[in-house]
Write a protein that holds these residues in place. Structure first.
Motif, short mmCIF file in Angstrom:
data_model
loop_
_atom_site.label_atom_id
_atom_site.label_comp_id
_atom_site.label_asym_id
_atom_site.label_seq_id
_atom_site.Cartn_x
_atom_site.Cartn_y
_atom_site.Cartn_z
N LEU A 182 -12.70 33.08 24.03
CA LEU A 182 -12.34 32.06 23.04
C LEU A 182 -13.57 31.54 22.29
CD1 LEU A 182 -9.89 29.89 25.21
CD2 LEU A 182 -9.30 31.77 23.68
N ARG A 183 -13.37 31.29 20.99
CA ARG A 183 -14.39 30.61 20.20
C ARG A 183 -13.80 29.34 19.64
NH1 ARG A 183 -17.09 35.45 16.88
NH2 ARG A 183 -15.93 34.39 15.25
N ARG A 184 -14.60 28.55 19.00
CA ARG A 184 -14.11 27.28 18.46
C ARG A 184 -12.83 27.51 17.64
NH1 ARG A 184 -17.52 22.95 17.18
NH2 ARG A 184 -19.28 24.37 17.16
N GLY A 185 -11.84 26.70 17.86
CA GLY A 185 -10.59 26.83 17.11
C GLY A 185 -9.56 27.71 17.82
N ASP A 186 -10.01 28.54 18.77
CA ASP A 186 -9.08 29.39 19.54
C ASP A 186 -8.42 28.56 20.65
OD1 ASP A 186 -10.05 31.39 17.95
OD2 ASP A 186 -11.28 32.33 19.52
N ARG A 187 -7.30 29.08 21.15
CA ARG A 187 -6.58 28.34 22.19
C ARG A 187 -6.05 29.27 23.28
NH1 ARG A 187 -8.85 24.98 19.94
NH2 ARG A 187 -8.06 23.04 19.00
N LEU A 188 -5.82 28.65 24.46
CA LEU A 188 -5.13 29.32 25.57
C LEU A 188 -3.80 28.61 25.76
CD1 LEU A 188 -4.86 30.93 28.32
CD2 LEU A 188 -6.16 29.04 29.37
N LEU A 189 -2.73 29.38 25.90
CA LEU A 189 -1.43 28.82 26.25
C LEU A 189 -1.12 29.30 27.67
CD1 LEU A 189 1.05 27.16 25.26
CD2 LEU A 189 2.07 29.33 24.56
N LEU A 190 -1.04 28.34 28.59
CA LEU A 190 -0.93 28.65 30.01
C LEU A 190 0.37 28.08 30.57
CD1 LEU A 190 -2.56 29.62 32.60
CD2 LEU A 190 -3.34 27.24 32.78
N GLY A 191 1.16 28.92 31.25
CA GLY A 191 2.40 28.47 31.88
C GLY A 191 2.19 28.20 33.36
N VAL A 192 2.44 26.97 33.80
CA VAL A 192 2.28 26.65 35.23
C VAL A 192 3.54 25.99 35.79
CG1 VAL A 192 -0.24 26.43 35.21
CG2 VAL A 192 1.15 24.41 34.73
#
Ligand code: AVJ
Length: 333
Positions: A182-192
């Motif tokens: 990831l770089r600035r502005g990128d995102r992770l979508l994590l399901g927990v």
């Protein structure tokens, strides 16, 4: 050329890794087998059945959350690059892709199963003219370095509570690698999956129809087939319970009698006592606080937290922490 595929897990290497994992797991106590070996063709079919069981709320709740979230997420983030760990048949991904409104996007599914990657890529490309697929066939714990550099704003997907299979050191290692994508502005979508009442959790892993029990025993068939072991799955019973101090469901296979198991291909012969168990899976459950801490440990900041009304499951949106946002170090003026 809208489709590329790289295979980083050839059959020979996979068999060698499995032989090592099985030897380590079965020759030390408590005996264990890694949950990634559940998923041969039969295991994947059984898991698919699990996702439709009345007791197994995880998949249903996550899909409803994704449907609710997708339009906003895709509009505000406008990703042009999507990476998915453990993509399987990309069923949930389709919901996100459909919500983006035709903008060009490169999708990188990462999964150990070449067939599911190939089949779903073909379908996605057929349905979506703006899509490019660069598939990476491999183990997301070992082959993330082969994910190509981002072409633009990136969204990494790690859904389905798959992270729940990893123990704390394992998930720190994985999330640290994800942070590196990831770089600035990128995102992770994590399901927990979330910590909740014991009865609800235990029912989800002890369904009345016995599908989870069959799924659990199937790992023995996988080891029999791949390594020539002589496990008798019917000589083991299924046990799943919530370990509250560790915040995890544990699945075990309980030996119903004294028995000997031979795996000639790896020169292993073990004796199991009556009631001795093989630990086959951990499925960790989270709170907002524990998820925040886990992400922070890997240099990620929890940006948004979406749950269903009953707080059964959460979709976390995480952003890479930038230097500027980090706590000031003693040397910083
Ligand atoms: C695929 C790892 C999310 O932990 O709930 C389902 C696997 N095991 N029933 C989970 C599983 C037993 C599942 N994950």
């Amino acid at each position: 050329m809208r489709y590329r595929i790289e295979v980083h897990a050839d059959t020979h290497t996979r068999l060698k890794t499995m032989a090592d994992d099985v030897r380590n797991g079965l020759s030390t106590r408590p005996r264990s087998l890694p949950p990634k070996y559940f998923y041969d063709a039969t295991g994947s079919r059984l898991f698919d059945e699990i996702t439709r069981l009345p007791e197994y709320y995880l998949t249903r709740v996550e899909e409803a959350l994704l449907d609710r979230l997708a339009p906003d997420l895709m509009r505000t983030l406008t990703p042009t690059d999507m990476v998915e760990l453990g993509s399987g048949f990309s069923v949930k991904t389709r919901r996100l892709l459909a919500a983006r409104g035709g903008t060009p996007l490169r999708y990188t599914p990462v999964d150990v199963d070449e067939t599911s990657v190939t089949d779903s890529a073909a379908r996605l490309l057929d349905e979506d003219a703006g899509l490019e697929v660069h598939a990476v066939v491999g183990d997301f714990e070992r082959h993330l370095m082969h994910v190509p550099a981002a072409g633009g704003r990136r969204l990494v997907l790690f859904l389905g509570s798959t992270i729940g299979n990893l123990d704390p050191p394992g998930r720190l290692a994985l999330l640290t690698q994800v942070r590196g994508l990831l770089r600035r502005g990128d995102r992770l979508l994590l399901g927990v999956d979330l910590v909740k009442e014991r009865a609800t959790l235990e029912a989800a892993y002890n369904d009345a129809a016995g599908v989870t029990a069959a799924f659990n025993r199937n790992v023995l068939r996988v080891v029999n087939q791949a390594l020539g072991a002589d496990f008798r799955p019917e000589a083991f019973s299924h046990r799943a319970f919530y370990n509250a101090p560790e915040a995890r469901i544990e699945m075990h296979l309980v030996s119903e009698r004294r028995q000997t198991v031979r795996i000639p291909s790896i020169g292993l012969r073990i004796q199991l006592e009556p009631a001795e168990t093989i630990w086959t899976e951990s499925s960790y459950k989270f709170t907002r606080a524990s998820a925040t801490g886990m992400l922070a440990g890997a240099g990620l900041r929890l940006e948004a937290w979406h749950t269903d009304r009953e707080q059964r499951f959460a979709l976390a949106v995480a952003a890479p922490r930038t230097r500027a946002a980090a706590a000031p170090s003693p040397r910083a003026a």
